[in-house]
Design an enzyme around this catalytic site. Structure first.
Site: not given
Ligand code: EPZ
Length: 417
Positions: A22-23, A116, A121-123, A304, A396
Site C-alpha cells: 500500500k505505502n 488515520c 501528522r504535520p507536513i 505499522d 483502505r
Molecule cells: C508513512 O506515513 C506511512 N504512510 C505510515 O503508514 C507509517 O506509519 C509512517 O510512514 C512511518 O513509517 C504512508 O506511507 C502513506 P512520516 P508518513 O512522515 O509519511 C513526523 C499505515 O498504517 N513528521 O515518516 O506520514 C510525524 O508526525 C500508515 O500504513 C513531522 O513532524 O510518516 C511522525 O511523528 C500510518 N513533520 C513522524 O514524523 C513532517 O513534515 C514520521 O512521519 C512529517 C512527519
C-alpha cells in the site's frame, strides 16, 4: 453500516498471497503524473486508497485503466487543477500530488491531507523541502497553494527521516535544475521502489534506501513500468496470525529482508517458522515468550506492524513492554483489546502487556487501519463472535482481507447492518 463478523478459534492452513505494498502504491500512483507519456504499474493492491488516488488522476485528465492488479495511466494530457477538499482529505497519500504537481506545473492547490488519526501528522518537513527548492508556500486554513518560478536543486537535511517528506521532496526535485541532495532521508523499502519507478522513466536518482539521496534534475520523463513490491506490513500481519493460530500457514510472495525486524522478535519469542526465498511457513506456537517492542524508522521495528504485534504479546506468557516512538496517539486499539479480555495498561505511547490472556469475542471498533488489523487478528484467535465496526479503515489498506482469510479456513464475513 459495514461490519466484519468473525467466529474465532479456527486453525488456519493453506496459503495467503501477499499483495503489492500500500505505502508504495500510494506514492507510485501520484508520481505517475511526472511521466510525459504513459505508464503501467503492476501488482497494485485492490484497496480503497488506490481508488481514491485514481479519482484524483481522473480529475487531472489522466486516462486510467485497472485490469486485475495492473493499473495503466496515460499522462500525456494531464492538466493542473485544484484538488478539492473531499479528495485531498480521503487519505494521507493525496499529499504526494503536492510534490508531483509542483514538479510538473510549478503550481499546486490542494488541502491538508486526511489519513488515520494517529497523531497530529504535520507536513512542515515537506514544506521546508519545497521551499528549499525555491517554492513559495501559502497556507490558508487547510488550503495549501504552492508556486515556483523555477525549482533549483540544493542540499536539504530533514529534521526527521520522514517517509512522506523524503518521497515528496524526491518528486519535487526530479525535474529541478541541477542536483538535489536529501540528507537524513528515510530508508524504507517503499522509497527504493518509488525511486526505481522514477529512474525507469528517466530520472537520475541514486542512494534511495540509504540516508543520503542524490537527484540530478532531468527535463523529460518517458514511458515506463514498475512492479509494486510486496507489502511487508500485510505480510507481517498474517505472519503474526500464523504464530497464534496457523497450522502450516504459508505466507507467500514476501521479501524476507523487508521483515527482518519482525522475524528477529519472533525469534526472541520462541516462535518457529520456515523461511524460504519468497515465503514463510508458520504454525501456532504453544509457549510464546514475552518480549519488548519499541518502534523505530526502517530498519527498526515498524510502527505499522506494532498494533497487530500487540495481539501476539497478549498471548505471550509474561510481561511485555511496548513503546510507540513515531506516532503520539497510536493506542486506540488498546481499549478494545482489553474489552476482548487482554490485560494491557497503557499511556499515550507506552504500554505494559500482561499475558497470556484468552480473548472472548465482543463488539469492537477499528480505530485506525492497523488498529483495525489488530482487531481482525484478535477476533480470529478469540472464542465466540467478534463484530468490528468502522471497518472502512481496514479496507483502505488490506487487499481482499476477507477472501484471503476465508481461503485459509477463517470464519469471517463482511456484513451490512
Ligand atoms: C508513512 O506515513 C506511512 N504512510 C505510515 O503508514 C507509517 O506509519 C509512517 O510512514 C512511518 O513509517 C504512508 O506511507 C502513506 P512520516 P508518513 O512522515 O509519511 C513526523 C499505515 O498504517 N513528521 O515518516 O506520514 C510525524 O508526525 C500508515 O500504513 C513531522 O513532524 O510518516 C511522525 O511523528 C500510518 N513533520 C513522524 O514524523 C513532517 O513534515 C514520521 O512521519 C512529517 C512527519
Amino acid at each position: 453500516m459495514k461490519k466484519i463478523v468473525i467466529n474465532g478459534g479456527k486453525p488456519l492452513s493453506g496459503k495467503i498471497g501477499i499483495s503489492g505494498a500500500k505505502n508504495s502504491a500510494v506514492a507510485i500512483i501520484p508520481a505517475s503524473i511526472l511521466c510525459d507519456e504513459n505508464v503501467k504499474v503492476y501488482n497494485v493492491p485492490n484497496i480503497s486508497d488506490r481508488d481514491a488516488l485514481i479519482d484524483i488522476l481522473n480529475l487531472l485528465n489522466c486516462e486510467t485503466m485497472v485490469k486485475d492488479d495492473m493499473l495503466s495511466i496515460d499522462t500525456s494530457n494531464v492538466i493542473n487543477k485544484k484538488i478539492p477538499l473531499e479528495l485531498s482529505k480521503k487519505m494521507r497519500a493525496s499529499y504526494y500530488f503536492m510534490g508531483a504537481l509542483l514538479s510538473k506545473f510549478k503550481h499546486v492547490e490542494m488541502f491538508f491531507p486526511g489519513g488515520c488519526n494517529i497523531g497530529k501528522r504535520p507536513i512542515d518537513i515537506h514544506i521546508k523541502g519545497f521551499e528549499a527548492l525555491g517554492a513559495k508556500v501559502t497556507i490558508n486554513g487547510d488550503l495549501y497553494t504552492i508556486d515556483a518560478e523555477e525549482l533549483v536543486g540544493t542540499k536539504i537535511t530533514l529534521d526527521f527521516a520522514s517517509v512522506g517528506a523524503t518521497i515528496n521532496i524526491m518528486l519535487a526535485a526530479v525535474k529541478a535544475k541541477g542536483k538535489t541532495i536529501i540528507k537524513n532521508a528515510a530508508r524504507e523499502a517503499e522509497i527504493v521502489n518509488i525511486a526505481t519507478y522514477l529512474n525507469n522513466m528517466g530520472a537520475r536518482i541514486t542512494g534511495a534506501g540509504t540516508s543520503e539521496i542524490h537527484i540530478e534534475g532531468v527535463d523529460y520523463l518517458h514511458k515506463a513500468m514498475i512492479e509494486v513490491i510486496p507489502d511487508r506490513i500485510e505480510a507481517g500481519t498474517y505472519i503474526i496470525l500464523g504464530a497464534m493460530i496457523g497450522d502450516n500457514l504459508k505466507i507467500d510472495n514476501i521479501i524476507p529482508d523487508h521483515i527482518n525486524a519482525l522475524l528477529s522478535k519472533l525469534d526472541d519469542m520462541n516462535i518457529k517458522y520456515e523461511l524460504n526465498e519468497n515465503n514463510i511457513i508458520i504454525s501456532k506456537c504453544e509457549n510464546i515468550k514475552p518480549t519488548n517492542i519499541k518502534t523505530a524508522v526502517f530498519p527498526g521495528f515498524p510502527t505499522d506492524i506494532a498494533q497487530p504485534m500487540m495481539v501476539l504479546l497478549t498471548q505471550a506468557n509474561g510481561v511485555s513492554m511496548y513503546e510507540e516512538t513515531i506516532w503520539e496517539s497510536r493506542m486506540g486499539h488498546v481499549k478494545y483489546l482489553n474489552k476482548l479480555g487482554a490485560n494491557i495498561k497503557n499511556g499515550n505511547t507506552n504500554a505494559v502487556v500482561i499475558g497470556s490472556t484468552p480473548l472472548h469475542g465482543c463488539e469492537v471498533e477499528a480505530t485506525d487501519l492497523r488498529g483495525g488489523a489488530a482487531m481482525v487478528l484478535a477476533g480470529l484467535i478469540a472464542d465466540g463472535t467478534t463484530k468490528i465496526i468502522s471497518i472502512e479503515h481496514i479496507l483502505r489498506g488490506y487487499d481482499n482481507i476477507i477472501e484471503k482469510l476465508k481461503n485459509v479456513g477463517a470464519d469471517i464475513d463482511l456484513i451490512e447492518e
